[in-house]
Design a protein around this motif. Structure first.
Motif, PDB file in Angstrom:
ATOM      1  N   HIS A  73       0.843  -1.201   0.000  1.00  0.00           N
ATOM      2  CA  HIS A  73       0.000   0.000   0.000  1.00  0.00           C
ATOM      3  C   HIS A  73       0.880   1.254   0.000  1.00  0.00           C
ATOM      4  O   HIS A  73       0.654   2.196  -0.761  1.00  0.00           O
ATOM      5  CB  HIS A  73      -0.927   0.000   1.215  1.00  0.00           C
ATOM      6  CG  HIS A  73      -1.436   1.363   1.579  1.00  0.00           C
ATOM      7  ND1 HIS A  73      -2.366   2.036   0.812  1.00  0.00           N
ATOM      8  CD2 HIS A  73      -1.107   2.195   2.595  1.00  0.00           C
ATOM      9  CE1 HIS A  73      -2.601   3.227   1.359  1.00  0.00           C
ATOM     10  NE2 HIS A  73      -1.844   3.347   2.426  1.00  0.00           N
ATOM     11  N   HIS A 102       4.445   7.428   5.711  1.00  0.00           N
ATOM     12  CA  HIS A 102       3.117   7.839   6.182  1.00  0.00           C
ATOM     13  C   HIS A 102       2.390   6.809   7.042  1.00  0.00           C
ATOM     14  O   HIS A 102       1.523   7.163   7.819  1.00  0.00           O
ATOM     15  CB  HIS A 102       2.228   8.305   5.013  1.00  0.00           C
ATOM     16  CG  HIS A 102       1.394   7.219   4.389  1.00  0.00           C
ATOM     17  ND1 HIS A 102       1.889   6.362   3.443  1.00  0.00           N
ATOM     18  CD2 HIS A 102       0.110   6.838   4.608  1.00  0.00           C
ATOM     19  CE1 HIS A 102       0.937   5.510   3.094  1.00  0.00           C
ATOM     20  NE2 HIS A 102      -0.152   5.776   3.779  1.00  0.00           N
ATOM     21  N   ASP A 103       2.750   5.546   6.934  1.00  0.00           N
ATOM     22  CA  ASP A 103       2.031   4.518   7.711  1.00  0.00           C
ATOM     23  C   ASP A 103       2.912   3.781   8.719  1.00  0.00           C
ATOM     24  O   ASP A 103       2.464   2.789   9.301  1.00  0.00           O
ATOM     25  CB  ASP A 103       1.405   3.482   6.751  1.00  0.00           C
ATOM     26  CG  ASP A 103      -0.057   3.796   6.436  1.00  0.00           C
ATOM     27  OD1 ASP A 103      -0.600   4.757   7.019  1.00  0.00           O
ATOM     28  OD2 ASP A 103      -0.651   3.082   5.609  1.00  0.00           O
ATOM     29  N   ASP A 196      -2.998   8.968  -0.485  1.00  0.00           N
ATOM     30  CA  ASP A 196      -3.347   7.818   0.353  1.00  0.00           C
ATOM     31  C   ASP A 196      -4.789   7.395   0.056  1.00  0.00           C
ATOM     32  O   ASP A 196      -5.085   6.218  -0.157  1.00  0.00           O
ATOM     33  CB  ASP A 196      -3.179   8.238   1.822  1.00  0.00           C
ATOM     34  CG  ASP A 196      -3.241   7.084   2.804  1.00  0.00           C
ATOM     35  OD1 ASP A 196      -3.065   5.924   2.383  1.00  0.00           O
ATOM     36  OD2 ASP A 196      -3.446   7.352   4.010  1.00  0.00           O
TER      37      ASP A 196
HETATM   38 MG    MG Z   1      -2.021   4.790   4.240  1.00  0.00          MG
END
Ligand code: MG
Length: 377
Positions: A73, A102-103, A196
């Motif tokens: 992802h 970001h994650d 995202d």
């Molecule tokens: Mg994400």
């Protein structure tokens, strides 16, 4: 994007690496990588980044080998975000570093893991938020440099991580007050959250179709704008396998949303006539946004996914099961801290017991969590 007039590229609003406030611990310049490129490389080489491979995005890997996990992802977000940044004339390296990070603050089991930790922490008058946790990881938990704790990322990358999904006022999150509260982040950081959304709305449709969680006819009925993309493909390639026609549709969908984001953002920037990154920061609202049509399409996909996919009985059951186990482990470790590795407890001895437990669980992959759970029960 080929053919975009120079007047619609916004290099004056780009945050060049030369304007960075730099790192918490000063370092010598690298001979051929700039600071944003180094940040990107540090993130890719971190343990927290590698752990994304074994963290659930939405669909548990037990059902299929083809589902996205948090790592794949993340790569999709990075690719979409870089394309958008390049077409707007923004800084691609800065964008890429932010997208890859970001994650990294996500605990095991996606949002159910996060909710379970947040709920337990709230009982102790504290909180858990994956953006704040991501900063703790890059500031403290990653330890591979002799001269400083964490990854020593530039201020702008840390700020972008703090403001990944929302801006905040001074005092709202006291631990984030050094990151220019009350201001918008640079455009590169603003576009990550939207990239995202594009990535997960389209990927979740793909994975959910693979898992046969919905009927395509229901999607076409609920999202006429999505059907408007599918219909010509269906008539153009009537002999193509259904799966291939579906993938053609998904490609069109990503393209339509990404183009809608570029066009919408260009319109916002042309309308406001901002001259500098400082103007972007002081502007009352974020400027990266969809056109009205793309926003409507994106919203209809979100509604459909909530109604037909995220709330499906099999996913609901899986989430409840994971959340219950995370909650159980939190209570267990609080009562039996000796079940956590001794070096971890000694290294973070200054932390309150619930924070120590929360950080420990949040760092786990799904696989590690399962093994640890079996050992504790
Ligand atoms: Mg994400």
């Amino acid at each position: 994007m080929a053919g975009v007039a120079e007047s619609q590229r916004f290099a004056r609003l780009r945050l060049p690496v030369s304007a960075s406030r730099g790192r918490r611990y000063p370092e010598l310049a690298h001979p051929y990588r700039n600071d944003f490129q180094r940040d990107r490389d540090r993130i890719v080489h971190s343990r927290a980044f590698r752990r994304l491979e074994n963290k659930t995005q939405v669909f548990p890997p037990s059902v299929s080998d083809h589902f996205r996990n948090r790592l794949t992802h993340t790569l999709e977000v990075s690719q979409i975000a870089r394309t958008i940044a390049a077409s707007l004339g923004l800084d691609e390296d800065f964008t890429e570093a932010l997208a890859l990070a970001h994650d990294i603050g996500h605990p095991p089991f996606g949002h159910s893991g996060e909710e379970a930790l947040a709920q337990r922490m709230a009982e102790h008058g504290a909180s858990f938020d994956h953006n704040v946790h991501a900063l703790r990881i890059v500031e403290r938990f990653e330890s591979s440099y002799a001269a400083f704790p964490g990854l020593n990322l530039t201020f702008e990358v840390r700020e972008g991580m703090a403001k990944h999904s929302r801006d905040f006022a001074r005092g709202e999150f006291p631990e984030l007050d050094e990151y220019r509260p009350g201001e918008r982040p640079p455009l590169e950081a603003q576009l990550i959250d939207m990239a995202d959304e594009i990535a997960y709305n389209t990927a979740d449709l793909d994975d959910a179709a693979d898992a046969a969680l919905f009927q395509k006819a229901d999607l076409w009925e609920a999202c006429p704008d999505a059907y408007a993309l599918y219909e010509p493909i269906d008539s153009m390639y009537p002999g193509a396998p259904e799966r291939v026609r579906w993938l053609e549709f998904l490609r069109q969908l990503v393209n339509t949303l990404a183009t809608g984001l570029i066009t919408g953002t260009q319109a916002n920037l042309l309308a406001t006539q901002l001259l500098s990154v400082e103007d972007v920061r002081q502007h009352p609202v974020r400027l990266v946004g969809f056109t009205a049509h793309a926003a409507e399409l994106n919203q209809s996909l979100k509604h459909f996914l909530h109604a037909h996919v995220y709330s499906s009985p099999s996913l609901e059951a899986e989430r409840a099961h994971s959340a219950a186990r995370v909650g159980w482990m939190f209570d267990h470790l609080l009562a039996h801290p000796e079940a956590m590795p001794e070096n971890y407890r000694l290294e973070h001895a200054q932390e309150l017991p619930h924070r120590l437990v929360c950080d420990y669980i949040a760092g786990m992959t799904d696989g590690y969590f399962h093994r640890a759970y079996l050992e504790m029960t």
